[in-house]
Structure formats: C-alpha cells, structure tokens
Scaffold this motif. Structure first.
Motif, PDB file in Angstrom:
ATOM      1  N   ALA A 117       0.825  -1.365  -0.042  1.00 33.75           N
ATOM      2  CA  ALA A 117       0.014  -0.181  -0.055  1.00 33.75           C
ATOM      3  C   ALA A 117       0.891   1.198   0.056  1.00 33.75           C
ATOM      4  O   ALA A 117       0.462   2.184  -0.655  1.00 33.75           O
ATOM      5  CB  ALA A 117      -0.906  -0.029   1.239  1.00 33.75           C
ATOM      6  N   HIS A 170     -10.955  -9.294 -19.627  1.00 34.01           N
ATOM      7  CA  HIS A 170     -12.018  -9.746 -18.785  1.00 34.01           C
ATOM      8  C   HIS A 170     -12.473  -8.450 -17.914  1.00 34.01           C
ATOM      9  O   HIS A 170     -11.489  -7.393 -17.697  1.00 34.01           O
ATOM     10  CB  HIS A 170     -11.712 -11.006 -17.969  1.00 34.01           C
ATOM     11  CG  HIS A 170     -10.398 -10.707 -17.242  1.00 34.01           C
ATOM     12  ND1 HIS A 170     -10.423 -10.223 -16.057  1.00 34.01           N
ATOM     13  CD2 HIS A 170      -9.168 -11.190 -17.341  1.00 34.01           C
ATOM     14  CE1 HIS A 170      -9.111 -10.217 -15.630  1.00 34.01           C
ATOM     15  NE2 HIS A 170      -8.406 -10.670 -16.314  1.00 34.01           N
ATOM     16  N   MET A 171     -13.581  -8.801 -16.966  1.00 32.32           N
ATOM     17  CA  MET A 171     -14.276  -7.705 -16.362  1.00 32.32           C
ATOM     18  C   MET A 171     -13.626  -7.516 -14.969  1.00 32.32           C
ATOM     19  O   MET A 171     -14.345  -6.980 -14.029  1.00 32.32           O
ATOM     20  CB  MET A 171     -15.753  -7.627 -16.304  1.00 32.32           C
ATOM     21  CG  MET A 171     -16.356  -7.781 -17.656  1.00 32.32           C
ATOM     22  SD  MET A 171     -16.157  -6.428 -18.794  1.00 32.32           S
ATOM     23  CE  MET A 171     -16.948  -5.076 -17.878  1.00 32.32           C
ATOM     24  N   GLY A 172     -12.612  -8.068 -14.892  1.00 34.05           N
ATOM     25  CA  GLY A 172     -12.114  -7.899 -13.508  1.00 34.05           C
ATOM     26  C   GLY A 172     -12.481  -8.937 -12.605  1.00 34.05           C
ATOM     27  O   GLY A 172     -13.695  -9.261 -12.657  1.00 34.05           O
ATOM     28  N   ARG A 173     -11.707  -9.575 -11.730  1.00 31.30           N
ATOM     29  CA  ARG A 173     -12.194 -10.654 -10.772  1.00 31.30           C
ATOM     30  C   ARG A 173     -12.354 -10.322  -9.692  1.00 31.30           C
ATOM     31  O   ARG A 173     -12.681 -11.116  -8.758  1.00 31.30           O
ATOM     32  CB  ARG A 173     -10.873 -11.747 -11.108  1.00 31.30           C
ATOM     33  CG  ARG A 173     -10.347 -12.152 -12.282  1.00 31.30           C
ATOM     34  CD  ARG A 173      -9.201 -13.231 -12.148  1.00 31.30           C
ATOM     35  NE  ARG A 173      -9.108 -13.540 -13.809  1.00 31.30           N
ATOM     36  CZ  ARG A 173      -7.926 -13.159 -14.106  1.00 31.30           C
ATOM     37  NH1 ARG A 173      -7.089 -12.280 -13.615  1.00 31.30           N
ATOM     38  NH2 ARG A 173      -7.380 -13.639 -15.279  1.00 31.30           N
ATOM     39  N   ASP A 174     -12.314  -9.123  -9.122  1.00 32.35           N
ATOM     40  CA  ASP A 174     -12.508  -8.738  -8.061  1.00 32.35           C
ATOM     41  C   ASP A 174     -13.902  -7.721  -8.000  1.00 32.35           C
ATOM     42  O   ASP A 174     -13.955  -6.838  -8.467  1.00 32.35           O
ATOM     43  CB  ASP A 174     -11.248  -7.489  -7.264  1.00 32.35           C
ATOM     44  CG  ASP A 174     -11.506  -7.318  -5.966  1.00 32.35           C
ATOM     45  OD1 ASP A 174     -12.405  -7.874  -5.318  1.00 32.35           O
ATOM     46  OD2 ASP A 174     -10.721  -6.537  -5.798  1.00 32.35           O
ATOM     47  N   PRO A 175     -14.917  -8.151  -7.337  1.00 36.10           N
ATOM     48  CA  PRO A 175     -16.201  -7.578  -7.215  1.00 36.10           C
ATOM     49  C   PRO A 175     -16.105  -6.321  -6.529  1.00 36.10           C
ATOM     50  O   PRO A 175     -17.033  -5.480  -6.835  1.00 36.10           O
ATOM     51  CB  PRO A 175     -17.071  -8.716  -6.826  1.00 36.10           C
ATOM     52  CG  PRO A 175     -16.302  -9.447  -5.745  1.00 36.10           C
ATOM     53  CD  PRO A 175     -15.039  -9.618  -6.419  1.00 36.10           C
ATOM     54  N   PHE A 176     -15.062  -6.055  -5.988  1.00 32.70           N
ATOM     55  CA  PHE A 176     -15.137  -4.638  -5.292  1.00 32.70           C
ATOM     56  C   PHE A 176     -14.617  -3.629  -6.309  1.00 32.70           C
ATOM     57  O   PHE A 176     -14.903  -2.303  -5.753  1.00 32.70           O
ATOM     58  CB  PHE A 176     -14.122  -4.542  -3.939  1.00 32.70           C
ATOM     59  CG  PHE A 176     -14.691  -5.426  -2.743  1.00 32.70           C
ATOM     60  CD1 PHE A 176     -15.888  -4.641  -1.925  1.00 32.70           C
ATOM     61  CD2 PHE A 176     -14.651  -6.815  -2.717  1.00 32.70           C
ATOM     62  CE1 PHE A 176     -16.304  -5.376  -1.020  1.00 32.70           C
ATOM     63  CE2 PHE A 176     -15.290  -7.500  -1.574  1.00 32.70           C
ATOM     64  CZ  PHE A 176     -16.186  -6.709  -0.743  1.00 32.70           C
ATOM     65  N   ARG A 232      -2.811   0.209 -14.324  1.00 34.55           N
ATOM     66  CA  ARG A 232      -1.540  -0.856 -13.881  1.00 34.55           C
ATOM     67  C   ARG A 232      -1.074  -1.398 -15.452  1.00 34.55           C
ATOM     68  O   ARG A 232      -1.984  -1.896 -15.970  1.00 34.55           O
ATOM     69  CB  ARG A 232      -1.928  -1.733 -12.689  1.00 34.55           C
ATOM     70  CG  ARG A 232      -1.023  -2.428 -12.167  1.00 34.55           C
ATOM     71  CD  ARG A 232      -1.191  -3.309 -11.139  1.00 34.55           C
ATOM     72  NE  ARG A 232      -1.447  -2.777  -9.735  1.00 34.55           N
ATOM     73  CZ  ARG A 232      -2.379  -3.130  -8.909  1.00 34.55           C
ATOM     74  NH1 ARG A 232      -3.058  -4.184  -9.101  1.00 34.55           N
ATOM     75  NH2 ARG A 232      -2.439  -2.413  -7.843  1.00 34.55           N
ATOM     76  N   GLU A 271      -4.271  -2.942 -16.883  1.00 32.71           N
ATOM     77  CA  GLU A 271      -5.732  -2.995 -16.136  1.00 32.71           C
ATOM     78  C   GLU A 271      -6.186  -1.327 -16.289  1.00 32.71           C
ATOM     79  O   GLU A 271      -5.508  -0.516 -16.029  1.00 32.71           O
ATOM     80  CB  GLU A 271      -5.475  -3.004 -14.633  1.00 32.71           C
ATOM     81  CG  GLU A 271      -5.538  -4.476 -14.303  1.00 32.71           C
ATOM     82  CD  GLU A 271      -5.026  -4.780 -12.700  1.00 32.71           C
ATOM     83  OE1 GLU A 271      -5.117  -3.612 -11.765  1.00 32.71           O
ATOM     84  OE2 GLU A 271      -4.938  -5.764 -12.678  1.00 32.71           O
ATOM     85  N   LYS A 305     -14.549   4.507  -7.554  1.00 28.37           N
ATOM     86  CA  LYS A 305     -14.420   5.547  -6.386  1.00 28.37           C
ATOM     87  C   LYS A 305     -13.232   6.143  -6.559  1.00 28.37           C
ATOM     88  O   LYS A 305     -13.127   7.187  -5.870  1.00 28.37           O
ATOM     89  CB  LYS A 305     -14.792   4.645  -5.176  1.00 28.37           C
ATOM     90  CG  LYS A 305     -16.204   4.483  -4.711  1.00 28.37           C
ATOM     91  CD  LYS A 305     -16.293   4.156  -3.412  1.00 28.37           C
ATOM     92  CE  LYS A 305     -16.840   5.153  -2.360  1.00 28.37           C
ATOM     93  NZ  LYS A 305     -16.829   4.713  -1.120  1.00 28.37           N
ATOM     94  N   GLU A 340     -18.805   6.657  -8.581  1.00 22.66           N
ATOM     95  CA  GLU A 340     -19.529   6.329  -7.456  1.00 22.66           C
ATOM     96  C   GLU A 340     -19.649   4.787  -6.741  1.00 22.66           C
ATOM     97  O   GLU A 340     -20.265   4.410  -6.145  1.00 22.66           O
ATOM     98  CB  GLU A 340     -20.931   6.781  -7.404  1.00 22.66           C
ATOM     99  CG  GLU A 340     -21.342   8.262  -7.312  1.00 22.66           C
ATOM    100  CD  GLU A 340     -22.563   8.503  -6.588  1.00 22.66           C
ATOM    101  OE1 GLU A 340     -22.691   9.097  -5.576  1.00 22.66           O
ATOM    102  OE2 GLU A 340     -23.655   8.138  -7.439  1.00 22.66           O
ATOM    103  N   GLY A 341     -18.366   4.239  -7.520  1.00 18.79           N
ATOM    104  CA  GLY A 341     -18.561   2.686  -7.118  1.00 18.79           C
ATOM    105  C   GLY A 341     -19.314   1.676  -7.842  1.00 18.79           C
ATOM    106  O   GLY A 341     -19.638   2.007  -9.096  1.00 18.79           O
ATOM    107  N   LYS A 342     -20.140   0.816  -7.047  1.00 18.25           N
ATOM    108  CA  LYS A 342     -21.117  -0.057  -7.957  1.00 18.25           C
ATOM    109  C   LYS A 342     -22.230   0.380  -8.579  1.00 18.25           C
ATOM    110  O   LYS A 342     -22.916  -0.133  -9.364  1.00 18.25           O
ATOM    111  CB  LYS A 342     -21.309  -1.221  -6.793  1.00 18.25           C
ATOM    112  CG  LYS A 342     -22.194  -0.414  -5.696  1.00 18.25           C
ATOM    113  CD  LYS A 342     -22.544  -1.386  -4.645  1.00 18.25           C
ATOM    114  CE  LYS A 342     -23.247  -0.732  -3.657  1.00 18.25           C
ATOM    115  NZ  LYS A 342     -23.504  -0.829  -2.411  1.00 18.25           N
ATOM    116  N   ASN A 394     -19.529  -0.906 -19.055  1.00 15.20           N
ATOM    117  CA  ASN A 394     -19.515  -2.477 -18.597  1.00 15.20           C
ATOM    118  C   ASN A 394     -19.585  -3.207 -19.793  1.00 15.20           C
ATOM    119  O   ASN A 394     -19.596  -4.487 -19.770  1.00 15.20           O
ATOM    120  CB  ASN A 394     -20.507  -2.501 -17.740  1.00 15.20           C
ATOM    121  CG  ASN A 394     -19.985  -2.339 -16.298  1.00 15.20           C
ATOM    122  OD1 ASN A 394     -18.977  -2.332 -16.026  1.00 15.20           O
ATOM    123  ND2 ASN A 394     -20.968  -1.601 -15.452  1.00 15.20           N
TER     124      ASN A 394
END
Lengths: 158, 359
Positions: B43, B138-144, B176, B183, B190, B210-212, B274
């Motif tokens: 981090a 792909h659309m990312g493997r992390d749902p967050f 990245r 990526e 956010k 705004e995120g999701k 998306n």
C-alpha cells in the motif's frame, strides 16, 4: 481413504488457479465460487500431510496477484480460514454430512466476511446481498471435490 | 518403566501422533504477520510491483489457456453467423461509413481551418492523441473494484495514466501495466475522478466515480449552478490525461437540499462502460507532437500564405493518413485516429474560443 499423491494436490491447485483466471462475465462473477479456497481447504482437511496453512496462504497470495488487489489481503484471510478449519480437523470424522456442510459454509462465509472487513477498512463500500451467493457455489464445488477425491467423514459401518 | 519414560519426555518432544510440524497457531501468526507486512508494503511503497510483473508474465500462458474456451466459443459463433446477418451488417456499416466520411470531410476542413487560425495567432496547435486498439480480456475478478483488463501491455508501449475510450465516450484510465495486459480503472470507480465541462455552457467541474452504482457524482457545485437534466458532460482536457471534448456522461438527476450549499448531481456514463469488446487507448504526446511544425517557424508573417498552406496540407495529409486505413482487423495500432467523430468535432470548437482572447 488412500493417501493422496503430492502431484495430485499440485495439479488440482493449478486447475483451481486456471479457473480463477477464467474471464468471468458480469453475471458470472456474482456466482463464481472461490476455486482456490475450496480446493485448498479440502486438501487441508483431507490431506494435512501435503497441505498446511502455508500452502493455503500461498494460494491466497496467488489470488491476490491474479485479481490485482492489495498484496496479502486474500492471503491473510485464507490463512485465518485455514486455521479455523484446522481447529476441528481431527474431529471431522465424527461429523455427519450435514454437520460437515454447515462447517464448510461457516469457513467459506468467514473468509468472505474477512475480505469484506478488510475492504471496508480500505474504504470500500458495502456490497449488496449477492455478495454472499458464492458461498452456495462454493458448497457445490466442495461436493464435487468430495465426489472426485473422497469423503472426509468416515463411512457409517466401521 | 512406562511412568519413567512419560516423565522424561517433554510434551513438546513426545512422539507426535499427528505429524504436522509447527503448531497451527504459530503458523497462523507467522503468515498473518507476513501478509500484514506485505499489505503495508504494497500500500505504501512500490517494491512489490516488480513481483506483480514477474508473476503476470509467468501466468500469461495459464491466462491464455483459461480464456481459450471463450475464444473458441466466439470463433464458433463467428463461423456460424448467418449469411443474412452479414449482409445486413455490411449494409449498415456501409451506411455508417458514408455518414462518417461526410463528417470526416467536414472535420478535415474544420481542422485545417483551425490550424490555419491558430498559426495566424501563433497559438499552440491542438493535441491529437495517438490511439491503440485494445481488446477487453475480462471484467476484473474482484467484485469490489471497477476494473477491466485489456490485452495490451508494456510490450505495446502502454503506460499508466493513458485514457481509454470507446466509440461513444470515455471508459477510464490505465492504472496498472503488465507486460502483456493492462488494467483499466473505469470512470465509475470510486478512486477515479475526471475533469469535465458542461458542453452547453463550458462550465468546468470534476466528476467522481460512485463505485458499484455505475454513476458519476459531481460534488462542489453550488445549488444555483446552471445545469439541467440531460446536459452532456465532456472532458475539459485541462489535466493532460484526457483529450478535450470526449463525451463522459449525461446528467440524470439533480437534487437540491435545503441544508447543503451544494447540489447533488448524478450523471450516467455515456460510454458503455461495462459492455464492450474493443476500446481505444489514447496516448497524449509528451510534447504536443504537432508543435514541432510550429516551433520551426515560431512567428509567421501574416501574409505568408504559401507557407501556411504548406502546413495545412501537411496536417491534412497526416490526418487523412491516420483516418483512412480503417480495417482495424489486421493492424490494431491506428496511427492517430480521432476517438469518435462527434468528439473529434467537439474538440475543435472547444479549443477555438480560448485562443482569440490570447493576443
């Protein structure tokens, strides 16, 4: 219960990683099981002579690297889940099928809760209820692992 | 005898019934500490990015293997696309090409005119970004996180910070880069903010993801601000990341509460953030590429018409060369295609009003 070959263990891990890397679509990702977690927890409980907390931690690290999330996040939760799993590892033979299901649901749920906690600390936001859905697909995958590689509980007549 | 042995042995040294090395708890503590340290290092510092690079390279074959079924599925799908469908598509595309060509002709004229005016005023030439075609892996493997992965990486000269657009508007920004993939953080994430301008009245603001919820938020605008539902937000281009005039979002909701001095403005991204397969990765030239032309002759005499015409012709040739080869199947790297016809057209009027105030 025959001892499992180390190569089998490594191979399933590789397969799990491949599935983890599979490009999931938007709806797929909602119900995607945590392949590596299920596989590693299965081996942890079924073949503790191959798989220990270190291996599970390493699998978590692989997940971290493949998702591009903060390095160590999944590794930490995987290790904690593995520890929780090991507490009852020797008593699992006494569990019946449903008790075992409950137990693994608890384990997978704990891992998801821990990840959620870490993400919330990092400033993420609360996901909706579908976040819990993969636990069900985890359970299905768990059942597949049991079918392929043998029961964890002892057969009744012994 | 038995008792004696029992007494001699420490509990630690007693023959273990279950062989498992160190106690699980000490292992847990060790690995927990290790991962906490890694999280902190990852981090705060940049040491681990190299590890990521290596890992990504090592994993590339596996990634290709994993996405193979999808690839086959798509190929089979393409193979069985009906004759009718192809004819229809062809017809549609031809029509679109006709419309685009008309627009492009106008663009060329306007561009030339713009260059002409800018050179007359000795102003900077507009920045025309280079574009690389990328495919969404792909659309990312992390749902967050709102991240998509593209099939272009540092081997294809992609660097972090480049803007990613589709045919309708801005998708996001490269955050990245791996050797073969990169990526993209979507504008709805956010962590991402994007400097915008209301197309109607050129009011500048900053939009935050705004995120999701797949929306953008525009905070810090007073309640009295001149903004309406349906206003189109375009990039202002003042950050040097996004070229000016790309469509970003449409205002969908404005809430004005009594107790807050700021309006709550919600907008919806225009780009299919998306759902698309191909995107353009824009590269802003480090030194505005076309300025070299003007640097050679910093001050142009006003009546040096021939000289000017020469520069205009050069620009036109450049543009045409960039625009014409449009197959996009064999050569994914377009030279300098404008991101979209309407945004390209919007870019020019955006830049022009600024210059007359100069002298």
């Amino acid at each position: 219960m025959k001892p499992v070959k180390f190569s089998t263990f490594l191979f399933t891990m590789l397969v799990g990683l491949t599935f983890q890397l599979y490009p999931w679509s938007n709806t797929g990702i909602i119900i995607r099981p945590d392949f590596l977690l299920v596989i590693m927890i299965y081996w942890l409980l079924q073949a503790p002579y191959h798989c220990n907390i270190g291996w599970v931690w390493f699998a978590g690290l692989l997940v971290d690297l493949s998702t591009g999330s903060l390095l160590g996040q999944h590794a930490l939760t995987f290790a904690v889940t593995a520890f929780l799993g090991l507490i009852y590892q020797r008593r699992l033979v006494l569990f019946n099928r449903w008790q075992l299901y409950l137990y693994v649901i608890f384990l997978f749920g704990a891992q998801r809760a821990l990840i959620l906690l870490l993400k919330l600390f990092a400033g993420g936001e609360l996901p909706d209820w579908t976040y819990g859905l993969p636990v069900i697909s985890d359970l299905i995958l768990w059942q597949c692992m049991i079918i392929w590689f043998g029961e964890l509980t002892r057969p009744k007549k012994l | 005898m038995l008792k004696g042995i029992h007494q001699q042995l420490d509990p630690q040294e007693s023959p273990a019934f279950f062989i498992q090395g160190p106690k699980p708890f000490s292992r847990l503590m060790f690995f927990c500490t290790l991962s906490l340290v890694m999280m902190a290092v990852d981090a705060r510092f940049d040491y681990l990015s190299q590890v990521r690079q290596w890992f990504s390279t090592a994993l590339h074959p596996l990634e290709v293997l994993a996405s193979a079924p999808n690839e086959w599925g798509r190929n089979i799908n393409t193979y069985f696309t009906s004759h009718n469908q192809l004819i229809q598509d062809n017809f549609k595309l031809k029509q679109q090409a006709l419309i685009d060509h008309a627009a492009l002709q106008r663009l060329a004229t306007v561009d030339a005119e713009n260059v002409h005016l800018r050179t007359l005023l000795a102003g900077d030439l507009p920045i025309i970004p280079q574009a690389t075609l990328g495919e969404v892996l792909h659309m990312g493997r992390d749902p967050f996180s709102n991240i998509i992965t593209l099939n272009r990486g540092s081997r294809h000269d992609i660097t972090p910070g480049q803007a990613v657009v589709d045919e309708q508007g801005v998708v996001g920004q490269i955050t990245r880069v791996y050797p073969f993939t990169s990526e993209v953080t979507l504008i709805t994430d956010k962590k991402l903010s994007i400097p915008i301008q209301i197309e109607r009245n050129q009011l500048r603001a900053i939009a935050f993801g705004e995120g999701k919820r797949n929306t953008l938020d525009i905070p810090y605008l007073p309640t009295s601000v001149d903004i309406k539902v349906g206003d189109k937000l375009v990039t202002s281009g003042i950050d040097g990341v996004y070229p000016a005039g790309l469509a970003v979002a449409v205002v969908t909701q404005i809430k004005q509460s009594q107790d807050s001095p700021f309006a709550k403005i919600i907008s919806r991204p225009i780009a299919g953030v998306n759902n698309h397969k191909h995107v353009l990765i824009l590269k802003m030239p480090d030194t505005p590429a076309m300025n070299q032309a003007s640097e050679n002759r910093p001050v142009l005499p006003r009546n040096n018409a021939q000289h000017l015409d020469q520069s205009v012709v050069e620009v036109l040739q450049k543009n045409n060369a960039a625009v014409d080869p449009h197959p996009a199947t064999e050569t994914p790297v377009l030279d300098a295609a404008p991101a979209s016809p309407d945004s390209g057209a919007a870019a020019t009027p955006d830049n022009t009003p600024a210059t007359p105030e100069h002298p």
